[in-house]
Design a protein around this motif. Structure first.
Motif, PDB file in Angstrom:
ATOM      1  N   VAL A  69      33.335  48.679  52.964  1.00  0.00           N
ATOM      2  CA  VAL A  69      32.367  47.812  52.439  1.00  0.00           C
ATOM      3  C   VAL A  69      31.803  46.999  53.609  1.00  0.00           C
ATOM      4  O   VAL A  69      32.685  46.831  54.493  1.00  0.00           O
ATOM      5  CB  VAL A  69      32.890  47.005  51.406  1.00  0.00           C
ATOM      6  CG1 VAL A  69      31.938  46.048  50.763  1.00  0.00           C
ATOM      7  CG2 VAL A  69      33.718  47.522  50.076  1.00  0.00           C
ATOM      8  N   GLY A  70      30.588  46.998  53.589  1.00  0.00           N
ATOM      9  CA  GLY A  70      29.911  46.221  54.733  1.00  0.00           C
ATOM     10  C   GLY A  70      28.555  46.171  54.684  1.00  0.00           C
ATOM     11  O   GLY A  70      27.848  46.873  53.934  1.00  0.00           O
ATOM     12  N   GLU A  71      27.867  45.013  55.026  1.00  0.00           N
ATOM     13  CA  GLU A  71      26.396  44.789  55.125  1.00  0.00           C
ATOM     14  C   GLU A  71      25.670  45.689  55.984  1.00  0.00           C
ATOM     15  O   GLU A  71      26.249  46.138  57.109  1.00  0.00           O
ATOM     16  CB  GLU A  71      26.182  43.356  55.178  1.00  0.00           C
ATOM     17  CG  GLU A  71      26.689  42.572  54.090  1.00  0.00           C
ATOM     18  CD  GLU A  71      26.352  41.220  54.047  1.00  0.00           C
ATOM     19  OE1 GLU A  71      25.372  40.860  53.239  1.00  0.00           O
ATOM     20  OE2 GLU A  71      26.927  40.285  54.778  1.00  0.00           O
ATOM     21  N   SER A 203      23.526  54.228  45.873  1.00  0.00           N
ATOM     22  CA  SER A 203      22.983  52.970  45.596  1.00  0.00           C
ATOM     23  C   SER A 203      21.431  52.939  45.280  1.00  0.00           C
ATOM     24  O   SER A 203      21.024  52.124  44.889  1.00  0.00           O
ATOM     25  CB  SER A 203      22.978  52.397  47.169  1.00  0.00           C
ATOM     26  OG  SER A 203      24.424  52.251  47.692  1.00  0.00           O
ATOM     27  N   THR A 230      29.962  51.672  50.666  1.00  0.00           N
ATOM     28  CA  THR A 230      29.202  51.062  49.849  1.00  0.00           C
ATOM     29  C   THR A 230      29.167  49.663  49.951  1.00  0.00           C
ATOM     30  O   THR A 230      29.456  48.983  50.879  1.00  0.00           O
ATOM     31  CB  THR A 230      29.937  51.271  48.242  1.00  0.00           C
ATOM     32  OG1 THR A 230      28.886  50.795  47.272  1.00  0.00           O
ATOM     33  CG2 THR A 230      31.192  50.677  48.269  1.00  0.00           C
ATOM     34  N   HIS A 231      28.008  48.848  49.350  1.00  0.00           N
ATOM     35  CA  HIS A 231      27.840  47.575  49.345  1.00  0.00           C
ATOM     36  C   HIS A 231      28.138  47.035  47.933  1.00  0.00           C
ATOM     37  O   HIS A 231      27.828  45.949  47.779  1.00  0.00           O
ATOM     38  CB  HIS A 231      26.678  47.065  49.910  1.00  0.00           C
ATOM     39  CG  HIS A 231      25.350  47.479  49.121  1.00  0.00           C
ATOM     40  ND1 HIS A 231      24.434  48.274  49.510  1.00  0.00           N
ATOM     41  CD2 HIS A 231      24.891  46.868  47.903  1.00  0.00           C
ATOM     42  CE1 HIS A 231      23.642  48.262  48.521  1.00  0.00           C
ATOM     43  NE2 HIS A 231      23.856  47.520  47.678  1.00  0.00           N
ATOM     44  N   ASP A 232      28.418  47.883  47.107  1.00  0.00           N
ATOM     45  CA  ASP A 232      28.477  47.537  45.607  1.00  0.00           C
ATOM     46  C   ASP A 232      30.076  47.176  45.372  1.00  0.00           C
ATOM     47  O   ASP A 232      30.789  48.331  45.349  1.00  0.00           O
ATOM     48  CB  ASP A 232      27.973  48.648  44.752  1.00  0.00           C
ATOM     49  CG  ASP A 232      27.934  48.179  43.383  1.00  0.00           C
ATOM     50  OD1 ASP A 232      29.013  47.497  42.898  1.00  0.00           O
ATOM     51  OD2 ASP A 232      27.199  48.724  42.472  1.00  0.00           O
ATOM     52  N   LEU A 233      30.593  46.124  45.041  1.00  0.00           N
ATOM     53  CA  LEU A 233      31.962  45.885  45.152  1.00  0.00           C
ATOM     54  C   LEU A 233      32.434  46.415  43.758  1.00  0.00           C
ATOM     55  O   LEU A 233      33.596  46.652  43.698  1.00  0.00           O
ATOM     56  CB  LEU A 233      32.342  44.314  45.362  1.00  0.00           C
ATOM     57  CG  LEU A 233      32.098  43.858  46.526  1.00  0.00           C
ATOM     58  CD1 LEU A 233      31.916  42.339  46.752  1.00  0.00           C
ATOM     59  CD2 LEU A 233      33.281  44.435  47.477  1.00  0.00           C
ATOM     60  N   VAL A 235      31.544  48.930  42.476  1.00  0.00           N
ATOM     61  CA  VAL A 235      31.827  50.604  42.503  1.00  0.00           C
ATOM     62  C   VAL A 235      33.205  50.605  43.228  1.00  0.00           C
ATOM     63  O   VAL A 235      34.339  51.515  43.170  1.00  0.00           O
ATOM     64  CB  VAL A 235      30.768  51.386  43.208  1.00  0.00           C
ATOM     65  CG1 VAL A 235      31.152  52.676  43.438  1.00  0.00           C
ATOM     66  CG2 VAL A 235      29.572  51.260  42.165  1.00  0.00           C
TER      67      VAL A 235
ATOM     68  N   ASP C 198      21.011  43.256  51.304  1.00  0.00           N
ATOM     69  CA  ASP C 198      22.532  43.160  51.469  1.00  0.00           C
ATOM     70  C   ASP C 198      23.107  42.199  50.144  1.00  0.00           C
ATOM     71  O   ASP C 198      22.291  41.296  49.571  1.00  0.00           O
ATOM     72  CB  ASP C 198      23.160  42.751  52.623  1.00  0.00           C
ATOM     73  CG  ASP C 198      23.168  43.794  53.483  1.00  0.00           C
ATOM     74  OD1 ASP C 198      23.521  44.992  53.251  1.00  0.00           O
ATOM     75  OD2 ASP C 198      22.612  43.873  54.830  1.00  0.00           O
ATOM     76  N   MET C 199      24.240  42.494  50.022  1.00  0.00           N
ATOM     77  CA  MET C 199      24.846  41.547  48.823  1.00  0.00           C
ATOM     78  C   MET C 199      24.691  40.176  49.136  1.00  0.00           C
ATOM     79  O   MET C 199      24.575  39.407  48.122  1.00  0.00           O
ATOM     80  CB  MET C 199      26.302  41.908  48.307  1.00  0.00           C
ATOM     81  CG  MET C 199      27.074  42.401  49.570  1.00  0.00           C
ATOM     82  SD  MET C 199      28.268  43.665  49.191  1.00  0.00           S
ATOM     83  CE  MET C 199      28.470  44.393  50.897  1.00  0.00           C
ATOM     84  N   PRO C 271      29.603  49.458  37.027  1.00  0.00           N
ATOM     85  CA  PRO C 271      31.014  49.379  37.336  1.00  0.00           C
ATOM     86  C   PRO C 271      31.810  48.023  37.367  1.00  0.00           C
ATOM     87  O   PRO C 271      31.014  47.103  37.668  1.00  0.00           O
ATOM     88  CB  PRO C 271      31.017  50.324  38.721  1.00  0.00           C
ATOM     89  CG  PRO C 271      29.749  50.190  38.978  1.00  0.00           C
ATOM     90  CD  PRO C 271      28.941  49.718  38.244  1.00  0.00           C
ATOM     91  N   LEU C 275      33.800  42.102  37.085  1.00  0.00           N
ATOM     92  CA  LEU C 275      33.577  41.456  38.332  1.00  0.00           C
ATOM     93  C   LEU C 275      32.409  40.337  38.284  1.00  0.00           C
ATOM     94  O   LEU C 275      31.425  40.166  37.833  1.00  0.00           O
ATOM     95  CB  LEU C 275      33.077  42.763  39.233  1.00  0.00           C
ATOM     96  CG  LEU C 275      33.267  42.225  40.691  1.00  0.00           C
ATOM     97  CD1 LEU C 275      34.589  41.977  41.321  1.00  0.00           C
ATOM     98  CD2 LEU C 275      32.799  43.376  41.382  1.00  0.00           C
TER      99      LEU C 275
END
Lengths: 338, 311, 299
Positions: A69-71, A203, A230-233, A235, C198-199, C271, C275
């Motif tokens: 995970v990372g931006e 994504s 991914t950046h979707d936590l 997932v 980005d998130m 998903p 969360l």
């Protein structure tokens, strides 16, 4: 701007997670590691002091689903292309990458395959699907054209495409993103890889298509190790065995997915989890650390996250923390009591 | 899909025909704008009787619309008037010069295409090698040197100093070499530049990266992935070069006294042989439109995306 | 978060739940020449769309690619005209002669923030360009509005002299929002405004949109395929499937008690629906297949 609230979130996570299943019943992720990376540092060849990746270290075993995970700017793509051996010639890699115990340079290329975020960009627009898939099979296995066609059709069936012959006549622009992603996965499978690198493969897809692709990867994972960027936590948490968090070129936390979600130890990991909007319940303010990721050229001696961290200590400014902790969860942070 | 393709082809052909009609019309308008045709033909010293006789003979005393319709009617019948100098059908005069021009332009363009595309690929694939640098320098030189200068240099070296090739005329294949090389030089330089850019772009694309990652050998990627993608811009430039070659041969034909259409054009302008000039303009215009049409149709064959996008 | 310098809008004084934008029985399809391309993507034909965006509210529009979400955005921005049906703005029928005034009051924010900016013009000039073009405003007044818009989106003044390639995606999206705000619009049409970010930056922009809605009484149409951000920001949600509305209602109705199988399947595909959940919700949003590590909602 937005304040970082680093503590507020631990409690609810701990609470909600107690209801969750304790962890994947696990397709036995054992044996010798498939991928082993030690002290991987990637610098610009022209300016060796600019580090895009720093002392990255982790292992992947067969059947394991590892979520990275990372931006943007964290070094995810550099890591993927380095492992794939297609990194830009402007970069220099230090450290070791081993696949099944052999150095990357000695390893047959077909041991590792990669799928990407926008599959349509990674497929040749003026060649049809059949050509590209057949070519891959022919080059890899030295099959005749007819055998290659049959193998290509089998591969497409493996990834859930029910009309392979129809699909092989199509061009990438005639298919949806989800179908193109299936084709990319079929091409990856053609190599019978030990390691599959998936760079944000879902994504750009709709949620229902995303679910189908993830289910497909889930079905395929028993034969290989999957490095899932991914950046979707959501997932990452749902599908992976372990999560690694990459920040400014450094892995700041690696741990079993449930542990990382329940008790994120690094303040950046906590920030990531608190930035996810809740699906239900009363909306609250989303927390997000102020500022942004430091550019590779602007990174200082201390902890890369120090300038955005609310639990910063004096030591954070001048000494870079290294990964430490129990085997199931390691973190690079000086202030673990925070 | 196949029906769609046929529809696209039909619409492109229809458009080309409309363009031809527009071109023909603008030639008519330009000829009338250029001045009174009688004065142009007879010169300023002609007597009023002669002028009246000529006007009647050419139908110039009729209303402009009637003249235009007659002009269109003649074009459809293939008669573009009688050459003032040759006293023959103008179109026939032009067509008799066509084979020589076609020989020259075809050999020059084949040479240009082979050399230009090869140099462009080499420059893109080996940008920092000797071959790559040589190609880059060569294309700059080819673009900068005007063709009449190159023609003279080639003539000095190969005809006068070495006495290998004739300086002009169209007697044997040996007289073709110098004009063809001269014409090919600039075209191949243009082609090489565009080829280099197109191949470079395709080499840097993500589908090529993915093909490398799948372990496809480099030469296979170049032939089966890079070149088909680079073909579209190359074809565009090639089309423009072909379209322009009919008139572009003028300078080279004149310098090497190659008796083709370009040479005819220059002498006819000098002789004020209006019907011949008009025939050449119409022919060159039609050639341009037809090559563009061919290029357009070529796209749909080379790039499957152009079939399903809007026409 | 910075507060707007200007006084709140005059319009906010009015009853805040009255409709500001309304689609009535709107049909739309692309002309035949462009249809083949659209069909590949699932066809963007709209059929009998009825939708009401209320003043001061955030309205979410959920749908998969090809469902016609962006077509609705274009209709509401006056970029395309409906084939049948009407669009009402502020209770009045939108007609071609009202379009120019309408476009100033309804402003867009698009998905790729950097693509929406001119690469060779400084940020400051780009933000005030709409003022110069539309109003020929005095430069001092322009500067005052510019300062207000910049601070409203949480940017500092030094960004004004920069070029788009010198700023981050999150900053670029703030610039786009500032450019929309400088005209003092009443509605923002946001088409996937956070999907490319980005998130943590997503969270910042979502917070910003939420703040703007509250402090300025702005109405939002928030179009996204990401159910999470819609759930966070919007009080009303419309679900679009292949050009038709399949479900519409308040956030709780749509998310907690979906009526259609389609919405249920969308929710199921998210998903780890638990969360980010902080407070107890009335019901489990969906059941998950066994064997996954999910965070179930507390029941």
């Amino acid at each position: 701007m937005d304040q970082t609230s680093s503590h507020a979130l631990e409690a609810p996570y701990a609470r909600t997670l107690e209801h969750g299943s304790a962890g994947r019943p696990a397709i036995a992720a054992g044996g010798a590691p498939i991928l082993s990376i030690t002290g991987l540092t990637v610098v610009l060849a022209e300016q060796p002091e600019t580090r895009l990746l720093e002392a990255v270290q982790f292992e992947l075993r067969k059947g394991e689903f590892f979520a990275l995970v990372g931006e943007s700017g964290s070094g995810k793509s550099v890591l993927c292309s380095t492992i794939m051996g297609v990194a830009s010639s402007e970069l220099r890699c230090l450290g070791d990458i081993h696949i099944e115990g052999r150095r990357l340079s000695d390893v047959d290329r077909r041991q590792r395959a990669m799928i990407y975020q926008q599959p349509s960009l990674y497929l040749n627009p003026v060649r049809n699907i059949g050509f590209q898939l057949r070519e891959t099979v022919q080059v890899l296995d030295g099959l005749s054209k007819k055998e290659a066609s049959e193998r290509a059709a089998d591969l497409l069936r493996d990834v859930g495409i029910n009309d392979p012959n129809e699909t092989m006549r199509k061009y990438p622009h005639e298919m949806s993103g989800g179908m193109n992603q299936r084709v990319m996965i079929a091409m990856a499978l053609a190599m019978k890889p030990k390691l599959l690198i998936a760079d944000e493969p879902t994504s750009a897809l709709d949620v229902t298509t995303q679910k189908q692709i993830l289910d497909l990867l889930e079905r395929l994972r028993s034969d290989m190790a999957i490095l899932f960027v991914t950046h979707d936590l959501g997932v990452a948490l749902q599908r992976s065995d372990r999560i690694g968090v990459l920040y400014a070129g450094q892995l700041v936390e690696i741990g079993r997915a449930d542990l990382v979600a329940r008790t994120p130890l690094h303040p950046y990991t906590r920030a990531l989890f608190s930035a996810v909007p809740p699906l239900s319940g009363r909306p609250r303010r989303l927390h997000s650390p102020a500022g942004s990721l430091p550019e590779p050229t602007q990174r200082q001696a201390g902890c890369n996250f120090a300038s955005r961290c609310s639990g910063r200590l004096d030591i954070c400014r001048h000494t870079r923390p290294t990964l430490q902790g129990i085997p199931q969860q390691v973190v690079a942070c000086h202030n673990l009591e925070a | 899909m196949r029906r769609n393709t046929r529809k696209i082809f039909a619409s492109k052909i229809a458009r080309a025909l409309v363009t031809v009609v527009l071109m023909v019309t603008s030639v008519f308008v330009l000829m009338r704008c250029a001045g009174d045709p009688v004065t142009v033909l007879l010169g300023p010293d002609a007597t009023a009787d002669m002028r009246a006789a000529y006007s009647g003979e050419l139908g110039l005393d009729r209303p402009i619309l009637a003249q235009y319709l007659a002009y269109l009617h003649n074009i459809v019948r293939g008669s573009l008037g009688v050459s003032y100098v040759y006293r023959q059908d103008a179109l026939g005069v032009v067509l008799s010069h066509l084979p020589l021009t076609l020989t020259l332009t075809c050999s020059a363009l084949t040479l240009a295409a082979l050399a230009g595309v090869a140099a462009g690929i080499a420059a893109a694939v080996f940008p920092s090698s000797f071959i790559g640098r040589a190609c880059t320098v060569g294309t700059v030189v080819g673009l900068c040197v005007p063709s009449f200068f190159l023609a003279i240099v080639l003539m000095l070296v190969f005809s006068i100093q070495l006495n290998w090739l004739p300086t002009g005329g169209a007697e044997s294949w040996r007289s073709l070499v110098l004009p063809a090389v001269t014409m090919a030089a600039a075209s191949s330089a243009v082609l090489a530049r565009y080829t280099r850019v197109a191949v470079r772009e395709s080499l840097d694309s993500r589908y090529v990266l993915a093909a490398f990652a799948r372990g496809i050998p480099f030469w296979r990627i170049l032939i089966h992935h890079v070149l088909p993608n680079a073909a579209v811009p190359i074809l565009t430039i090639l089309g423009l070069l072909i379209g322009g070659a009919v008139t572009g041969s003028t300078v080279v034909e004149t310098v090497f006294s190659w008796p083709g259409i370009g040479n005819l054009f220059v002498t006819s302008v000098g002789n004020r042989d209006i019907p011949v000039v008009q025939a050449i303009v119409l022919l060159a215009g039609t050639a341009m439109i037809m090559t563009n049409l061919a290029v357009d149709l070529g796209y749909t064959w080379l790039d499957p995306r152009s079939k399903s996008s809007e026409t | 978060m910075a507060l707007p310098i200007e006084p709140p809008h005059v319009h906010t004084a009015r009853a805040s739940s009255e409709p500001i934008l309304e689609l009535r029985n709107v049909d739309f399809s692309y002309p035949a020449a462009r249809r083949s391309a659209a069909q590949v993507l699932g066809g963007s034909r709209l059929h009998k769309i009825n939708m009401i965006i209320r003043r001061g509210k955030a309205h979410g529009l959920i749908g998969e690619s090809g469902s016609g979400k962006s077509t609705i955005a274009k209709l509401l921005l006056g970029l395309i005209a409906p084939e049948a049906g009407q669009i009402f703005f502020d209770g009045e029928l939108l007609t071609p002669d009202r379009l120019a005034a309408f476009r100033l009051r309804v402003q867009p924010v698009f998905q790729s923030p950097l693509d929406a900016l001119d690469p060779i013009t400084p940020i400051g000039k780009q933000i005030i360009a709409p003022l110069l073009v539309n109003f020929k405003m005095k430069s001092s007044e322009c500067q005052a509005r510019l300062a207000a818009a910049i601070s409203a989106v949480g940017l500092s003044g030094e960004i004004l002299g920069k070029l788009p390639h010198q700023i981050s995606g999150g900053q670029a999206q703030r610039v786009n929002i500032a450019r929309a705000l400088i005209l003092h619009p009443e509605v923002l049409i946001c088409d996937e405004p956070v999907s490319a970010l980005d998130m943590t930056v997503q969270a910042q922009i979502l917070n910003l949109l939420s703040d703007l809605r509250e402090s300025r009484g702005l109405s939002l149409l928030f179009i996204s395929h990401d159910i999470r951000s819609v759930a966070y920001l919007c009080s009303e949600i419309t679900v679009l499937k292949r050009g038709s509305i399949v479900e519409s209602g308040s956030r709780d109705e749509v998310l907690l008690d979906p009526k259609t199988g389609y919405m249920k399947s969308l929710l199921e595909a998210v998903p780890n629906s638990g969360l980010g959940l902080q407070t107890a919700s009335p019901s489990k949003p969906c059941s998950q297949p066994a064997g996954r590590r999910d965070l179930p909602a507390e029941g």
